[in-house]
Design an enzyme around this catalytic site. Structure first.
Site, PDB file in Angstrom:
ATOM      1  N   GLY A   1      46.373   5.167  -5.558  1.00 13.86           N
ATOM      2  CA  GLY A   1      47.130   3.933  -5.330  1.00 13.86           C
ATOM      3  C   GLY A   1      48.260   4.099  -4.320  1.00 13.86           C
TER       4      GLY A   1
ATOM      5  N   GLU B   1      46.597   3.778  -1.072  1.00  8.76           N
ATOM      6  CA  GLU B   1      46.163   2.373  -0.992  1.00  8.76           C
ATOM      7  C   GLU B   1      47.352   1.458  -0.677  1.00  8.76           C
ATOM      8  OE1 GLU B   1      44.109   2.793  -4.819  1.00  8.76           O
ATOM      9  OE2 GLU B   1      42.345   1.931  -3.856  1.00  8.76           O
TER      10      GLU B   1
ATOM     11  N   ALA C   1      48.186   5.526  -9.016  1.00  8.54           N
ATOM     12  CA  ALA C   1      48.411   4.657 -10.163  1.00  8.54           C
ATOM     13  C   ALA C   1      48.751   5.570 -11.340  1.00  8.54           C
ATOM     14  CB  ALA C   1      47.152   3.857 -10.452  1.00  8.54           C
TER      15      ALA C   1
ATOM     16  N   GLU D   1      40.209   9.623  -6.683  1.00  9.43           N
ATOM     17  CA  GLU D   1      39.732   8.961  -7.899  1.00  9.43           C
ATOM     18  C   GLU D   1      38.389   9.492  -8.404  1.00  9.43           C
ATOM     19  OE1 GLU D   1      41.192   7.458  -5.362  1.00  9.43           O
ATOM     20  OE2 GLU D   1      42.540   5.877  -6.063  1.00  9.43           O
TER      21      GLU D   1
HETATM   22  N1  COA Z   1      49.972   9.243 -12.956  1.00 12.61           N
HETATM   23  C1  COA Z   1      50.814   9.603 -13.943  1.00 12.61           C
HETATM   24  N2  COA Z   1      51.644  10.650 -13.864  1.00 12.61           N
HETATM   25  C2  COA Z   1      51.626  11.358 -12.727  1.00 12.61           C
HETATM   26  C3  COA Z   1      50.765  11.050 -11.656  1.00 12.61           C
HETATM   27  C4  COA Z   1      49.925   9.932 -11.808  1.00 12.61           C
HETATM   28  N3  COA Z   1      49.105   9.525 -10.828  1.00 12.61           N
HETATM   29  N4  COA Z   1      50.959  11.965 -10.669  1.00 12.61           N
HETATM   30  C5  COA Z   1      51.911  12.796 -11.111  1.00 12.61           C
HETATM   31  N5  COA Z   1      52.314  12.447 -12.349  1.00 12.61           N
HETATM   32  C6  COA Z   1      53.322  13.106 -13.205  1.00 12.61           C
HETATM   33  C7  COA Z   1      52.785  14.356 -13.848  1.00 12.61           C
HETATM   34  O1  COA Z   1      52.051  14.033 -15.007  1.00 12.61           O
HETATM   35  C8  COA Z   1      54.062  15.095 -14.147  1.00 12.61           C
HETATM   36  O2  COA Z   1      54.676  14.502 -15.266  1.00 12.61           O
HETATM   37  P1  COA Z   1      55.279  15.455 -16.443  1.00 12.61           P
HETATM   38  O3  COA Z   1      56.336  16.282 -15.750  1.00 12.61           O
HETATM   39  O4  COA Z   1      55.845  14.473 -17.410  1.00 12.61           O
HETATM   40  O5  COA Z   1      54.134  16.250 -16.924  1.00 12.61           O
HETATM   41  C9  COA Z   1      54.945  14.759 -12.936  1.00 12.61           C
HETATM   42  O6  COA Z   1      54.395  13.560 -12.375  1.00 12.61           O
HETATM   43  C10 COA Z   1      54.943  15.822 -11.851  1.00 12.61           C
HETATM   44  O7  COA Z   1      53.591  16.062 -11.470  1.00 12.61           O
HETATM   45  P2  COA Z   1      52.924  17.515 -11.465  1.00 12.61           P
HETATM   46  O8  COA Z   1      51.440  17.339 -11.585  1.00 12.61           O
HETATM   47  O9  COA Z   1      53.580  18.393 -12.481  1.00 12.61           O
HETATM   48  O10 COA Z   1      53.333  18.010  -9.996  1.00 12.61           O
HETATM   49  P3  COA Z   1      52.565  19.106  -9.124  1.00 12.61           P
HETATM   50  O11 COA Z   1      53.470  19.398  -7.991  1.00 12.61           O
HETATM   51  O12 COA Z   1      52.068  20.214  -9.949  1.00 12.61           O
HETATM   52  O13 COA Z   1      51.262  18.325  -8.555  1.00 12.61           O
HETATM   53  C11 COA Z   1      50.058  16.456  -7.607  1.00 12.61           C
HETATM   54  C12 COA Z   1      51.391  17.242  -7.667  1.00 12.61           C
HETATM   55  C13 COA Z   1      50.332  15.198  -6.777  1.00 12.61           C
HETATM   56  C14 COA Z   1      49.006  17.321  -6.917  1.00 12.61           C
HETATM   57  C15 COA Z   1      49.601  16.092  -9.040  1.00 12.61           C
HETATM   58  O14 COA Z   1      50.689  15.471  -9.718  1.00 12.61           O
HETATM   59  C16 COA Z   1      48.426  15.164  -9.103  1.00 12.61           C
HETATM   60  O15 COA Z   1      47.301  15.561  -8.855  1.00 12.61           O
HETATM   61  N6  COA Z   1      48.654  13.871  -9.485  1.00 12.61           N
HETATM   62  C17 COA Z   1      47.623  12.903  -9.686  1.00 12.61           C
HETATM   63  C18 COA Z   1      47.068  12.426  -8.384  1.00 12.61           C
HETATM   64  C19 COA Z   1      45.943  11.442  -8.616  1.00 12.61           C
HETATM   65  O16 COA Z   1      44.880  11.766  -9.079  1.00 12.61           O
HETATM   66  N7  COA Z   1      46.199  10.188  -8.226  1.00 12.61           N
HETATM   67  C20 COA Z   1      45.230   9.147  -8.312  1.00 12.61           C
HETATM   68  C21 COA Z   1      45.413   8.360  -9.545  1.00 12.61           C
HETATM   69  S1  COA Z   1      44.192   7.088  -9.681  1.00 12.61           S
END
Ligand code: COA
Length: 257
Positions: free
Chosen positions: A112, A115, A66, A135
């Protein structure tokens, strides 16, 4: 409705929906959830759509969760509404669709994202898929069905481990846990999903819809799954598809559903 966050294609009765926010790793913001809900409700009413495949744009992510930026300042009430609306608008709806839904998971499927994949009826992962419910690392719990569906699909012990540790698992582990039915190289993912969809749509759409309902009945509290099956089985006998399927067998021809 104009779609800004998803791409939709229909080919040979198979609708492919691509979540298209690659710069945000296809994170599910409110608008994307609304668009997905809209297209899926329409697909389920449309006889020309016999199967749906959901995937993510790019080679890195199916859906990275999400959109955290949209709810980080929410109150308790807003949090409850977010979860409830998600269930009603999208996640439970997918689960209950008459049209079979395949999730083609092409990279990260987190929160999400996993999910969403678990709300689909079948999952196929690419080899680079990495999935989890992180989460608890954000001070919250899965709110789009993850605590329930992961335990149903992978078992309580594995769900406990994944949710409490917030760990990501790779595609091979997901296969071992039963979270995905198949793992294929990324470049073969859509072909594998379409191959399965083609196999499914050779069968009776009426029987498929009833089978989905019956399998789900086992996971619906207060519903006697076997009694539900008895009724649904009987109902099939009054349908054109049943007459066509059985006549085709006896006449040694392919059924035309
Ligand atoms: N919500 C909002 N933005 C998200 C996102 C999320 N769940 N997951 C990734 N993004 C965005 C990042 O903020 C970034 O945006 P920016 O370039 O404007 O800063 C872009 O997507 C790329 O992500 P980034 O984190 O730079 O890539 P990465 O390769 O370093 O890491 C992940 C990849 C998937 C490990 C990391 O993005 C992450 O941990 N995301 C969140 C996962 C999460 O907790 N999901 C559950 C949400 S309830």
């Amino acid at each position: 409705m104009n779609y800004e966050n998803i791409l939709v294609e229909l080919e040979n009765s198979i609708q492919v929906i691509t979540i298209n926010r690659p710069s945000k790793l296809n994170a599910l913001n409110k608008a994307t959830i609304e668009e997905l809900s809209h297209v899926l409700v329409a697909a389920d009413k449309e006889a020309s759509v016999r199967a749906v495949i959901i995937t993510g744009a790019g080679e890195k992510a199916f859906v990275a969760g999400a959109d955290i930026s949209e709810f980080s300042d929410f109150s308790v009430e807003e949090g409850k509404n977010l979860s409830k609306k998600g269930h009603d608008q999208l996640f439970s709806r997918i689960d209950q669709m008459k049209t079979p839904v395949i999730a083609a998971v092409n990279g990260f499927a987190l929160g999400g994202g996993l999910e969403l994949a678990m709300a689909a009826h079948v999952r196929i992962f690419s080899e680079n898929a990495r999935v989890g419910l992180p989460e608890t690392s954000l001070g919250v719990i899965p709110g789009y069905g993850g605590t329930q569906r992961l335990a149903q699909i992978a078992g309580k012990g594995r769900a406990m481990q994944m949710v409490l540790s917030a760990e990501m698992i790779d595609a091979a582990t997901a296969l071992n846990y039963g979270i995905t039915n198949k793992v294929v190289p990324l470049e073969e993912l859509m072909e594998a999903a379409k191959k399965l969809a083609k196999k499914i749509i050779k069968n009776s759409p009426m029987a498929i819809a009833k089978a989905i309902q019956c399998i789900n009945a086992n996971y619906t509290s207060g519903v006697d799954g076997l009694a539900f099956e008895v009724n649904a089985f009987g109902d099939c006998f009054g349908t054109h598809d049943f007459k066509e399927g059985t006549s085709a067998f006896l006449e040694k021809r392919k059924a035309d559903f």
